[in-house]
Design a protein around this motif. Structure first.
Motif, PDB file in Angstrom:
ATOM      1  N   GLN A   1      39.068  41.818  -8.890  1.00 43.44           N
ATOM      2  CA  GLN A   1      40.139  40.930  -9.320  1.00 43.44           C
ATOM      3  C   GLN A   1      41.007  41.551 -10.408  1.00 43.44           C
ATOM      4  N   ASP A   2      40.407  42.108 -11.414  1.00 43.78           N
ATOM      5  CA  ASP A   2      41.185  42.590 -12.556  1.00 43.78           C
ATOM      6  C   ASP A   2      41.793  43.961 -12.325  1.00 43.78           C
ATOM      7  N   GLY A   3      41.083  44.840 -11.652  1.00 44.79           N
ATOM      8  CA  GLY A   3      41.567  46.199 -11.493  1.00 44.79           C
ATOM      9  C   GLY A   3      42.110  46.531 -10.126  1.00 44.79           C
ATOM     10  N   GLY A   4      41.900  45.635  -9.150  1.00 41.92           N
ATOM     11  CA  GLY A   4      42.329  45.959  -7.788  1.00 41.92           C
ATOM     12  C   GLY A   4      41.641  47.219  -7.305  1.00 41.92           C
ATOM     13  N   PHE A   5      42.421  48.226  -6.931  1.00 42.40           N
ATOM     14  CA  PHE A   5      41.894  49.565  -6.690  1.00 42.40           C
ATOM     15  C   PHE A   5      43.034  50.557  -6.834  1.00 42.40           C
TER      16      PHE A   5
ATOM     17  N   ARG B   1      50.149  56.199   1.253  1.00 48.64           N
ATOM     18  CA  ARG B   1      49.100  55.838   0.314  1.00 48.64           C
ATOM     19  C   ARG B   1      49.234  54.363  -0.033  1.00 48.64           C
ATOM     20  N   PHE B   2      48.168  53.788  -0.612  1.00 47.24           N
ATOM     21  CA  PHE B   2      48.157  52.363  -0.902  1.00 47.24           C
ATOM     22  C   PHE B   2      47.255  52.095  -2.094  1.00 47.24           C
ATOM     23  N   ALA B   3      47.533  50.991  -2.789  1.00 52.54           N
ATOM     24  CA  ALA B   3      46.776  50.624  -3.983  1.00 52.54           C
ATOM     25  C   ALA B   3      46.884  49.117  -4.161  1.00 52.54           C
ATOM     26  N   SER B   4      46.049  48.575  -5.030  1.00 54.93           N
ATOM     27  CA  SER B   4      46.047  47.135  -5.284  1.00 54.93           C
ATOM     28  C   SER B   4      46.211  46.841  -6.765  1.00 54.93           C
ATOM     29  N   LEU B   5      47.028  45.829  -7.056  1.00 51.43           N
ATOM     30  CA  LEU B   5      47.188  45.354  -8.433  1.00 51.43           C
ATOM     31  C   LEU B   5      46.070  44.409  -8.819  1.00 51.43           C
ATOM     32  N   GLY B   6      45.431  43.808  -7.842  1.00 49.09           N
ATOM     33  CA  GLY B   6      44.349  42.863  -8.078  1.00 49.09           C
ATOM     34  C   GLY B   6      44.030  42.147  -6.790  1.00 49.09           C
ATOM     35  N   SER B   7      42.755  41.781  -6.595  1.00 51.96           N
ATOM     36  CA  SER B   7      42.330  41.184  -5.339  1.00 51.96           C
ATOM     37  C   SER B   7      41.291  40.112  -5.604  1.00 51.96           C
TER      38      SER B   7
ATOM     39  N   ILE C   1      55.284  37.449 -13.904  1.00 57.00           N
ATOM     40  CA  ILE C   1      56.175  38.604 -14.009  1.00 57.00           C
ATOM     41  C   ILE C   1      55.607  39.640 -14.963  1.00 57.00           C
ATOM     42  N   THR C   2      55.197  39.196 -16.140  1.00 56.04           N
ATOM     43  CA  THR C   2      54.677  40.122 -17.148  1.00 56.04           C
ATOM     44  C   THR C   2      53.434  40.842 -16.655  1.00 56.04           C
ATOM     45  N   GLU C   3      52.521  40.086 -16.052  1.00 50.39           N
ATOM     46  CA  GLU C   3      51.269  40.688 -15.574  1.00 50.39           C
ATOM     47  C   GLU C   3      51.539  41.653 -14.428  1.00 50.39           C
ATOM     48  N   THR C   4      52.464  41.302 -13.548  1.00 48.32           N
ATOM     49  CA  THR C   4      52.803  42.197 -12.433  1.00 48.32           C
ATOM     50  C   THR C   4      53.390  43.497 -12.955  1.00 48.32           C
ATOM     51  N   GLU C   5      54.296  43.399 -13.890  1.00 45.93           N
ATOM     52  CA  GLU C   5      54.903  44.608 -14.458  1.00 45.93           C
ATOM     53  C   GLU C   5      53.851  45.488 -15.129  1.00 45.93           C
ATOM     54  N   LYS C   6      52.918  44.868 -15.834  1.00 51.35           N
ATOM     55  CA  LYS C   6      51.856  45.628 -16.496  1.00 51.35           C
ATOM     56  C   LYS C   6      50.973  46.339 -15.470  1.00 51.35           C
ATOM     57  N   ARG C   7      50.635  45.651 -14.406  1.00 52.79           N
ATOM     58  CA  ARG C   7      49.763  46.253 -13.388  1.00 52.79           C
ATOM     59  C   ARG C   7      50.491  47.332 -12.592  1.00 52.79           C
ATOM     60  N   LEU C   8      51.791  47.156 -12.378  1.00 51.08           N
ATOM     61  CA  LEU C   8      52.564  48.216 -11.739  1.00 51.08           C
ATOM     62  C   LEU C   8      52.562  49.482 -12.585  1.00 51.08           C
ATOM     63  N   THR C   9      52.721  49.313 -13.885  1.00 47.20           N
ATOM     64  CA  THR C   9      52.707  50.462 -14.791  1.00 47.20           C
ATOM     65  C   THR C   9      51.383  51.209 -14.697  1.00 47.20           C
ATOM     66  N   ARG C  10      50.296  50.467 -14.588  1.00 38.82           N
ATOM     67  CA  ARG C  10      48.976  51.100 -14.449  1.00 38.82           C
ATOM     68  C   ARG C  10      48.931  52.005 -13.228  1.00 38.82           C
TER      69      ARG C  10
END
Length: 251
Positions: A241-245, A2-8, A32-41
């Motif tokens: 950009q904000d939600g990726g997929f 499976r695959f997903a995006s943090l932002g594109s 770092i902070t934004e990446t961690e937040k998007r990973l949590t999502r």
């Protein structure tokens, strides 16, 4: 797999690819902070990442790679040319991709392949889980026979639909930037992406994600116009950009 995006998009890119016990991050254009937040999502933590793969050194893809990898002790894979473009200093463990040959990270076989883009030694990736193949193609100015051949038979494809040529021509970018974006070493436009899809076998394709859409020089409806021309043969979605997929799973 499976695959997903943090932002594109031009303000930052990162994608996750997961198979078995392995979770890879491709690029990291966020803090770092934004990446961690998007990973949590996406239900993941830095400790679950097996490696970070880097396509090239442009800031929207590499901005967060080194600080994030250092903080969380994550190994990084990139080409020799991309590594040569890095600033000197304290670097995380680096693995050089040599000769565009396949390598394994845990349960995932990674096949890098070269693309025409205005970077030192850019590449994109094809991921094999043993059962499925996931192709990634963004940040590429023109199609080559090798690209078309590499992406044949994919079960899923993340494909750049960066700009609409008319919108780019009419837009606010200065002429030099327009030539760069629209040139052979820039970014794929909507028509080029459609031409790639016309040259590969669509039968195995379970998921198509249109990615890296320009917020100034493209519009979702223009992308959909190209994809709807395939008369329902494509199960597609658009990354943002904000939600990726969210996670896409290969059956």
């Amino acid at each position: 797999m499976r695959f997903a995006s943090l932002g594109s998009g031009s303000r930052g890119n990162a994608m996750l690819v997961e198979a078995g016990s392995t979770c890879l991050m491709v690029d990291c254009g966020f803090s770092i902070t934004e990446t961690e937040k998007r990973l949590t999502r996406l239900g993941r933590s830095p400790e679950e990442l097996s490696a970070i793969l880097v396509t090239h050194e442009h800031s929207d893809h590499i901005r967060g790679v080194l600080p994030f990898a250092r903080r969380h002790a994550i190994p990084v894979w990139m080409t020799h040319g991309t590594a040569a473009a890095l600033p000197e200093g304290d670097l995380p463990p680096l693995h050089a991709i040599a000769g565009y040959t396949d390598f394994h990270v845990g349960d995932i076989q990674v096949q890098p392949y070269p693309v025409p883009h205005d970077a030192r030694e850019p590449c994109q990736f094809l991921f094999h889980s043993g059962r499925h193949r996931l192709g990634l193609l963004t940040d590429c100015g023109s199609l080559t026979p090798h690209i078309v051949s590499t992406l044949q038979g994919c079960d899923a494809l993340v494909l750049e639909f960066n700009h609409d040529p008319e919108m780019l021509a009419r837009g606010s970018y200065p002429p030099a930037l327009k030539r760069r974006v629209g040139g052979d070493y820039g970014h794929l436009n909507n028509h080029q992406a459609r031409r790639l899809l016309e040259q590969i076998e669509l039968g195995p394709l379970q998921h198509l994600v249109a990615a890296h859409l320009s917020e100034k020089n493209n519009a979702p409806e223009r992308v959909r116009e190209q994809l709807d021309a395939f008369d329902g043969r494509l199960d597609y979605s658009l990354a943002c950009q904000d939600g990726g997929f969210d996670w896409r799973t290969l059956e």
